[in-house]
Design a protein around this motif. Structure first.
Motif, PDB file in Angstrom:
ATOM      1  N   GLN A   1       2.899   3.515   7.625  1.00  0.00           N
ATOM      2  CA  GLN A   1       3.387   2.360   6.888  1.00  0.00           C
ATOM      3  C   GLN A   1       4.909   2.379   6.792  1.00  0.00           C
ATOM      4  N   GLU A   2       5.518   1.346   7.369  1.00  0.00           N
ATOM      5  CA  GLU A   2       6.973   1.293   7.348  1.00  0.00           C
ATOM      6  C   GLU A   2       7.509   0.928   5.969  1.00  0.00           C
ATOM      7  N   LYS A   3       6.756   0.079   5.258  1.00  0.00           N
ATOM      8  CA  LYS A   3       7.229  -0.375   3.961  1.00  0.00           C
ATOM      9  C   LYS A   3       6.054  -0.410   2.983  1.00  0.00           C
ATOM     10  N   ILE A   4       6.320   0.047   1.774  1.00  0.00           N
ATOM     11  CA  ILE A   4       5.316  -0.028   0.713  1.00  0.00           C
ATOM     12  C   ILE A   4       5.658  -1.208  -0.170  1.00  0.00           C
ATOM     13  N   GLN A   5       4.744  -2.181  -0.210  1.00  0.00           N
ATOM     14  CA  GLN A   5       5.004  -3.424  -0.930  1.00  0.00           C
ATOM     15  C   GLN A   5       4.713  -3.273  -2.423  1.00  0.00           C
ATOM     16  N   PRO A   6       5.301  -4.143  -3.233  1.00  0.00           N
ATOM     17  CA  PRO A   6       4.974  -4.150  -4.662  1.00  0.00           C
ATOM     18  C   PRO A   6       3.489  -4.444  -4.855  1.00  0.00           C
ATOM     19  N   PHE A   7       2.961  -3.972  -5.948  1.00  0.00           N
ATOM     20  CA  PHE A   7       1.524  -4.018  -6.193  1.00  0.00           C
ATOM     21  C   PHE A   7       1.283  -4.460  -7.625  1.00  0.00           C
ATOM     22  N   ASP A   8       0.446  -5.520  -7.799  1.00  0.00           N
ATOM     23  CA  ASP A   8       0.168  -6.033  -9.142  1.00  0.00           C
ATOM     24  C   ASP A   8      -0.785  -5.116  -9.895  1.00  0.00           C
ATOM     25  N   LEU A   9      -0.373  -4.726 -11.108  1.00  0.00           N
ATOM     26  CA  LEU A   9      -1.261  -4.012 -12.004  1.00  0.00           C
ATOM     27  C   LEU A   9      -1.440  -4.826 -13.269  1.00  0.00           C
ATOM     28  N   LEU A  10      -2.638  -4.815 -13.788  1.00  0.00           N
ATOM     29  CA  LEU A  10      -2.948  -5.566 -14.995  1.00  0.00           C
ATOM     30  C   LEU A  10      -2.444  -4.811 -16.221  1.00  0.00           C
ATOM     31  N   SER A  11      -1.835  -5.552 -17.120  1.00  0.00           N
ATOM     32  CA  SER A  11      -1.387  -4.991 -18.398  1.00  0.00           C
ATOM     33  C   SER A  11      -2.227  -5.614 -19.513  1.00  0.00           C
ATOM     34  N   VAL A  12      -2.868  -4.766 -20.328  1.00  0.00           N
ATOM     35  CA  VAL A  12      -3.730  -5.226 -21.422  1.00  0.00           C
ATOM     36  C   VAL A  12      -3.137  -4.724 -22.733  1.00  0.00           C
ATOM     37  N   ASN A  13      -2.594  -5.657 -23.514  1.00  0.00           N
ATOM     38  CA  ASN A  13      -1.895  -5.290 -24.756  1.00  0.00           C
ATOM     39  C   ASN A  13      -0.867  -4.192 -24.508  1.00  0.00           C
ATOM     40  N   GLY A  14      -0.189  -4.300 -23.367  1.00  0.00           N
ATOM     41  CA  GLY A  14       0.862  -3.356 -23.012  1.00  0.00           C
ATOM     42  C   GLY A  14       0.378  -2.101 -22.320  1.00  0.00           C
ATOM     43  N   GLU A  15      -0.941  -1.895 -22.175  1.00  0.00           N
ATOM     44  CA  GLU A  15      -1.492  -0.704 -21.527  1.00  0.00           C
ATOM     45  C   GLU A  15      -1.910  -1.041 -20.108  1.00  0.00           C
ATOM     46  N   LEU A  16      -1.520  -0.183 -19.150  1.00  0.00           N
ATOM     47  CA  LEU A  16      -1.824  -0.447 -17.749  1.00  0.00           C
ATOM     48  C   LEU A  16      -3.310  -0.293 -17.465  1.00  0.00           C
ATOM     49  N   CYS A  17      -3.828  -1.199 -16.623  1.00  0.00           N
ATOM     50  CA  CYS A  17      -5.229  -1.158 -16.184  1.00  0.00           C
ATOM     51  C   CYS A  17      -5.231  -0.928 -14.676  1.00  0.00           C
ATOM     52  N   ILE A  18      -5.833   0.160 -14.244  1.00  0.00           N
ATOM     53  CA  ILE A  18      -5.825   0.509 -12.825  1.00  0.00           C
ATOM     54  C   ILE A  18      -6.906  -0.243 -12.061  1.00  0.00           C
TER      55      ILE A  18
END
Length: 627
Positions: free
Chosen positions: A103-120
């Motif tokens: 992989q030449e470039k690692i793109q940004p990745f959306d993560l869900l935030s629930v009341n400020g806590e990250l959801c994987i």
């Protein structure tokens, strides 16, 4: 050559670490023990290869800044389960490392935030919904027992809750108050097996979170969906009508009271949840093919079908019923159709006359295809289904209208069948006529199945085209025509036999169609029970002679099986037919290799009586066996 730093978990056995480190080409800039790792030492130009557990990776994500974070890639780890499934990490360290190098470039990745806590992986709102979805679910076959246990829980009592949902995007804000079993949300569809199965694609970094809202109207629909989701997952499958999908920038969920939710499988309670895509810049390598930057726009599927208003109040008043109640729109459309079908129109009478004429000519010609053509043309199925709905809902006007239409249709059919019989010199009982003067329980089974099919096809506009097939299967006009032929000949056994078949079809269709409409939710049982019991009583009345006829048919088949191919002293018996049961009259062909005389015929009769152990009347055909 790619430059990177490798961060490893010190709990991994040293010999395993060393064997893997030797295979790395190129070698990392540095191998960093987790205990010595500090994220602050790395910038957005750096690549970090993480050989860590779920908990350790979550700690790193929690320390990410809004901008300028390093690029992350993961290696499989014994305790990397949630991240591995959500990001599609290869099970082999060698494959994961090779993928990282390619992989030449690692793109940004959306993560869900629930009341400020990250959801994987995913957020599951609603206690009942957690039965269907497990972000930590393992291999299909190894987890079969767990899946079966979860499936059994679908049979418990389920109650929908009223959720207030606020959707917000740049161009609009929408507030919905709906009845739902629960809500499933994720940062992108690839993070959840359920989303991957139901939604074809979504951007990995489109800035939109993905939401499924489940609002079933019956336990049966939940079980059906659960069977598919737990045991027969199909990617890109059709979304059920009770599942709504939306991609949005912001989602707020409240319930007016504390509700249960599960964040990456960990249960908690809250009165309100705010969901959005995390503001932190997350550049993390995923194990699936990463598409170009998403051009997808906000999508909605079935959002307008969510139960609101009076339907929401009805669904949240108690536990979900086993079968759903039809919607107001379905009521209106179906009742409009059934009222039209119950009317005695000129078109109905013309089609009735033509179908009877075709059927009668086809019966005299002993032509199955012509009779089938008459079945397709016959319009009787419409008023019969209307009668079933009228009986179900105690609708006097619909019942009266349907009965009047059936009366004129049957009378017109008899008149035309009698007229054709009088002007036709043929008086032969061919196979097409004989097939319709001895109805039995099999005919009742056909009528019941056709009634179910007819009611279901009427209630579903998209399958209404199958009504022609239903008409063929139940064959209403041919027995009516045979009744007319019996009247024209003055043969009352023909008339009553065919009339019994017609009555069987009518009673079976009405009862089965009424029960089908009841299951589909077009009437509460308290209203429907009177019509159901009356229809059941009528069917019981016709069942008694059908049972006797079926018993006779079974006895005939047993006699034929005992005689066909039997060897008696005078030869082999072939082509056995039962002409009558009381007294027993049999037609049979005997194959013999010698000449037979009058005294032999008497002995053959005695030999057959010995096989059957009862006296018979015999019609004998001789066949000569040549060698």
């Amino acid at each position: 050559m790619k430059s990177y730093w490798l961060v490893f978990d010190p709990s991994i056995p040293e010999d395993e670490r060393e064997r893997f480190f030797e295979k790395l080409d190129p070698q990392p800039q540095e191998k960093i023990n987790w205990n010595d790792f500090d994220l602050e030492n790395y910038s957005k130009k750096d690549h970090l290869l993480l050989w860590l557990s779920d908990e350790q990776c979550r700690i790193i994500l929690g320390k990410l800044k809004d901008k300028g974070n390093p690029n992350l890639a993961l290696l499989p780890h014994p305790e990397l389960k949630l991240f591995a499934k959500a990001l599609g990490i290869a099970a082999s360290k060698e494959k994961a490392f090779k993928w990282f190098l390619e992989q030449e470039k690692i793109q940004p990745f959306d993560l869900l935030s629930v009341n400020g806590e990250l959801c994987i992986s995913s957020l599951v709102i609603g206690e009942s919904l957690s039965v269907l979805f497990d972000p930590n679910e393992s291999d299909f076959f190894r987890s079969f027992g767990k899946r079966f246990s979860r499936f059994l829980k679908l049979f418990r009592k389920v109650k929908l809750e009223t959720f207030k949902i606020k959707l917000k995007n740049e161009e609009e804000e929408k507030v919905l108050e709906v009845a739902a079993m629960g809500i499933l949300a994720t940062g992108h569809n690839e993070s959840s097996l359920v989303f991957k199965r139901l939604i074809e694609d979504s951007g990995l970094n489109d800035g939109l979170l993905q939401v499924l809202i489940l609002a079933p109207k019956s336990l049966f629909s939940i079980i059906q969906f659960g069977l598919q989701n737990l045991f027969f997952p199909i990617k890109g499958g059709r979304i059920p009508d009770f599942v709504s999908y939306v991609s949005t920038e912001y989602l707020e969920v409240s319930c007016g009271k504390e509700f249960t939710y599960a964040l990456d499988g960990n249960e908690a309670k809250a009165e309100k949840l705010e969901l959005k895509v995390s503001e932190q810049e997350v550049n993390i390598l995923v194990g699936f093919e990463q598409t170009k930057e998403s051009e997808s726009k906000r999508k909605e599927i079935n959002l307008g079908k969510l139960p609101t208003g009076k339907l929401r109040e009805a669904l949240t008043r108690g536990y979900l019923p086993w079968v759903r109640h039809a919607t107001t729109e379905e009521f209106k459309e179906l009742f409009t159709l059934l009222k039209q079908n119950s009317q005695t129109t000129s078109s109905f009478l013309v089609l009735m006359a033509l179908s009877t004429l075709i059927a009668t000519f086809g019966l005299f010609a002993d032509s199955g295809p012509v009779v089938i053509g008459a079945m397709i043309l016959a319009p009787l199925m419409g008023p019969i289904i209307s009668l079933a709905m009228g009986a179900l809902r105690q609708d006097g006007i619909l019942i009266k209208s349907s009965l009047i239409t059936l009366f004129w249709g049957i009378l017109l059919g008899l008149v035309f069948a009698v007229a054709i019989t009088w002007i036709t010199p043929l008086q032969t009982m061919n196979s097409e006529i004989l097939a319709r003067i001895r109805p039995n329980l099999l005919d009742l089974g056909i009528a019941v199945a056709a009634g179910v099919a007819g009611a279901y096809a009427h209630s579903k506009e998209e399958i209404a085209k199958t009504l022609a097939g239903v008409a063929i299967s139940v064959a209403l006009v041919p027995p009516l025509a045979v009744s007319g032929i019996g009247l024209g000949w003055g043969e009352w056994n023909v008339f009553w036999g065919a009339a019994l078949l017609l009555g069987t079809n009518l009673a079976g269709i009405v009862l089965a169609a009424a029960l089908t409409f009841l299951v589909l939710g077009f009437s509460p049982f308290q209203l429907a029970k009177k019509g159901i019991f009356i229809s059941l009583g009528l069917m019981i009345l016709v069942t008694a002679p059908l049972f006797l006829s079926f018993r006779e048919m079974v006895r005939e088949n047993q006699l034929i099986q005992r005689l066909s191919g039997s060897q008696i002293p005078h030869g082999t018996l072939r082509e056995v037919k039962i002409r009558n049961l009381s007294p027993l009259r049999i037609s049979v062909t005997i194959l013999s290799d010698k000449e037979l005389h009058q005294e032999d015929f008497v002995q053959i009769k005695s030999e057959i009586e010995a096989v059957l152990d009862q006296p018979i009347e015999l019609e004998l055909t001789l066949g000569v066996m040549l060698e």
